[in-house]
Design a protein around this motif. Sequence first.
Motif, short mmCIF file in Angstrom:
data_model
loop_
_atom_site.label_atom_id
_atom_site.label_comp_id
_atom_site.label_asym_id
_atom_site.label_seq_id
_atom_site.Cartn_x
_atom_site.Cartn_y
_atom_site.Cartn_z
N TYR A 96 0.83 -1.21 0.00
CA TYR A 96 0.00 0.00 0.00
C TYR A 96 0.86 1.26 0.00
O TYR A 96 0.56 2.22 -0.72
CB TYR A 96 -0.93 0.01 1.21
CG TYR A 96 -1.71 1.30 1.33
CD1 TYR A 96 -2.90 1.49 0.63
CD2 TYR A 96 -1.23 2.36 2.11
CE1 TYR A 96 -3.59 2.69 0.70
CE2 TYR A 96 -1.93 3.56 2.20
CZ TYR A 96 -3.10 3.72 1.49
OH TYR A 96 -3.77 4.91 1.56
N TRP A 97 1.94 1.26 0.79
CA TRP A 97 2.72 2.48 0.97
C TRP A 97 3.62 2.79 -0.21
O TRP A 97 3.87 3.96 -0.51
CB TRP A 97 3.50 2.41 2.28
CG TRP A 97 2.55 2.43 3.44
CD1 TRP A 97 2.14 1.38 4.20
CD2 TRP A 97 1.82 3.58 3.90
NE1 TRP A 97 1.20 1.79 5.12
CE2 TRP A 97 0.99 3.13 4.97
CE3 TRP A 97 1.78 4.92 3.54
CZ2 TRP A 97 0.14 3.99 5.66
CZ3 TRP A 97 0.94 5.78 4.23
CH2 TRP A 97 0.14 5.31 5.27
N TRP A 100 1.22 4.38 -2.41
CA TRP A 100 0.88 5.71 -1.90
C TRP A 100 1.96 6.72 -2.25
O TRP A 100 1.67 7.86 -2.63
CB TRP A 100 0.70 5.63 -0.38
CG TRP A 100 0.22 6.88 0.28
CD1 TRP A 100 -1.08 7.29 0.42
CD2 TRP A 100 1.02 7.90 0.88
NE1 TRP A 100 -1.14 8.50 1.08
CE2 TRP A 100 0.13 8.90 1.38
CE3 TRP A 100 2.39 8.07 1.07
CZ2 TRP A 100 0.58 10.04 2.04
CZ3 TRP A 100 2.84 9.22 1.73
CH2 TRP A 100 1.95 10.18 2.20
N THR A 406 2.38 11.02 8.06
CA THR A 406 1.55 9.94 7.53
C THR A 406 2.35 8.67 7.33
O THR A 406 1.90 7.57 7.67
CB THR A 406 0.91 10.37 6.19
OG1 THR A 406 0.13 11.55 6.38
CG2 THR A 406 0.02 9.27 5.63
N GLY A 410 0.66 6.48 9.81
CA GLY A 410 -0.52 6.02 9.11
C GLY A 410 -1.67 7.00 9.26
O GLY A 410 -1.46 8.22 9.33
N LYS A 414 -7.51 4.52 11.91
CA LYS A 414 -7.16 3.19 11.39
C LYS A 414 -5.90 2.69 12.07
O LYS A 414 -5.92 1.75 12.86
CB LYS A 414 -6.96 3.23 9.87
CG LYS A 414 -8.24 3.24 9.08
CD LYS A 414 -7.97 3.04 7.60
CE LYS A 414 -9.28 2.95 6.82
NZ LYS A 414 -9.04 2.74 5.36
N ASN A 415 -4.78 3.33 11.74
CA ASN A 415 -3.50 2.88 12.28
C ASN A 415 -3.28 3.32 13.73
O ASN A 415 -2.53 2.67 14.47
CB ASN A 415 -2.34 3.39 11.43
CG ASN A 415 -2.48 3.02 9.98
OD1 ASN A 415 -3.06 3.79 9.21
ND2 ASN A 415 -1.97 1.86 9.59
N GLU A 432 -5.35 -3.18 4.80
CA GLU A 432 -4.51 -2.85 3.64
C GLU A 432 -3.48 -1.77 3.96
O GLU A 432 -2.34 -1.82 3.51
CB GLU A 432 -5.39 -2.39 2.48
CG GLU A 432 -4.60 -2.05 1.22
CD GLU A 432 -5.48 -1.49 0.11
OE1 GLU A 432 -4.97 -1.29 -1.01
OE2 GLU A 432 -6.67 -1.23 0.39
N GLU A 433 -3.89 -0.76 4.75
CA GLU A 433 -3.00 0.37 5.03
C GLU A 433 -2.09 0.14 6.23
O GLU A 433 -1.50 1.08 6.77
CB GLU A 433 -3.84 1.64 5.29
CG GLU A 433 -4.75 2.04 4.14
CD GLU A 433 -6.14 1.43 4.26
OE1 GLU A 433 -6.28 0.42 5.01
OE2 GLU A 433 -7.08 1.93 3.64
N LYS A 434 -1.93 -1.10 6.64
CA LYS A 434 -1.08 -1.37 7.80
C LYS A 434 0.36 -0.91 7.52
O LYS A 434 0.84 -0.94 6.39
CB LYS A 434 -1.08 -2.86 8.14
CG LYS A 434 -0.37 -3.74 7.12
CD LYS A 434 -0.34 -5.19 7.58
CE LYS A 434 0.41 -6.05 6.56
NZ LYS A 434 0.48 -7.47 6.97
N ASN A 440 7.11 1.63 9.00
CA ASN A 440 7.51 2.12 7.67
C ASN A 440 8.89 2.77 7.67
O ASN A 440 9.23 3.53 6.77
CB ASN A 440 6.50 3.13 7.11
CG ASN A 440 5.21 2.47 6.64
OD1 ASN A 440 5.16 1.26 6.46
ND2 ASN A 440 4.18 3.26 6.44
#
Length: 564
Positions: A96-97, A100, A406, A410, A414-415, A432-434, A440
């Motif tokens: 995802y990242w 992104w 971000t 996150g 959510k995160n 998905e955005e974990k 990260n």
Amino acid sequence: MKKALQKIVTAGLISAMAIGTLAGCGSSNETASTPSQPAESKAEASTEAAAESTAAGDTAAAGDFTDYSAGFPETVTLQVPVYERGWEGWNPTDNYWTKWIQENFGDKYNVNVEFVSIGRSTEVQDFTQLLSAGSAPTFIFHYDYPNILAYYSQGAYQELNADEIAYYAPTFWGTMGDTIQDYGVIDGKLMVVMGNRTELVSSNWGTLVRKDWMDALGIDMPTNLDEYNDMLMKFKEAGYGYASAPLLAKSFNFDYNFRGWPYDEEGRALNSDLAVASFTWEPTKAYLKNLNYQYQNGLVDPDFYLDTDGNQSKSNFVAGKAATYACYINAGTQENVIDPLLEQNPDAEIVILDPAAEVPAGDKPQGRKYWPFGMIYGINADATDEERIAAWMYIEWMSQEDVIDTLQNGFEGKNYEVNEEGVKVPTGYTGEEKLSNNDNGDYWCMVNANKQYATEEEWRKSIIYVNAPVGYEYLIEDILSYNDKYDEFRTPDTCFTVPIETLAEYSSDLAELWKESYVQIVTKAATEEDFESMYEQMSQQYLDAGYQEILDEKQAAYDAGEFH
């Protein structure tokens, strides 16, 4: 036009700074208290440069390079290395990242961001192979400066332009410009830059010790090595366990506690090195002599030399065979260490060992302090002008507060959630955005070495929330307390500003010889006379195998002042 004017002023200011700094770089004789240029004259030069730059217009701001700040007319491919850490279910180059980043940076500036997998434990080998094949990524990085010098010696990097970096990455340069011009100059040329490392470092390394054993025997927390060894002897006599001592084969920073305080600056410059063990140095001899004593008296794991990755130490601790276990304390410690320990040893209690416990009486618990930067990197010598500029634009984009926030945390709701104390508390989100297992960190490491916090109070609270196993918050609190208590005794290694060629030539062979020699002397020297005889013989062998050449080359660089 206002934005362009700001860039012009920034570039002019940096140009004046770069000329003065680069001209005097390469010597460590200047310190913070003896600057190379008086503060007043620096300010005057910056003001004059800014005025000249403003009058010159946009062309002067860009200098001899084309202005791509609005984006590239043709697609530019930017290859960004990212660590492969073997995390189950995590693809470091496609997630995802990474998407992104492409959407929010790449698509905006017509840059195709390609992530290149680099093994965390094989990074030097991976980069070397990619360089040899002519397929290395745009950025070539490493956390340790000696490896950067080795890449430089291979011709991996192209020379950098301070004005260009300042123009395309003014936020980044505004934070790191002074540090870059101090540490990024090699052989008198600006070759590398580095990410920021704030003083608020998330240190969560500690040694767990069985407090229930201490309480049962009426033992207080040891405050020096004699008391520590006495505690281990009492554990042995009571039928308890020994201390963990995994094989020392990778990070050669084990002898800090034996260096004496104040430490010998020259001796440390020549011998303290993460890339090679200082077998012949007196502090290392003292360390080995104590380890030999512990081994011969049954105070450490009798099979320590088989523990190549630390897993044996963890297993022994969990099984109740070991009194200590050194590790990073985080949320995973509960699942992997604490819960399994309690399953097999329901009455077990653990605390953090005072770092002073492993220090000879009268000395100080020293440690390696980070340099004032994190990830170090340069631009591939084969990169085009457009690729290099895209690299600076990428770093600048990531330096923006909203972007880095971000990437590190996150999305709220959510995160993480913000608690009543204003701390971002992870939710354990697995959608998905974990985030990756290190928040990260492998994506933002070229900008920051550690997560960003508004205040020290927020940092401390966040460290506890993020790392502490539930119900064991005191472990992180104790680590932070010890860090504060002994902070003055943590100092950075000497950073040479020229390549130490012999390190690259001999470090691999010396690493193997170190393992053979130190294990043999610890396990086979049954008396003090045996130890002295074996140490003298092995030291000469180690010197003859290349260590003397490393010492000689470092000595020449030290005498020439080519270090920080």
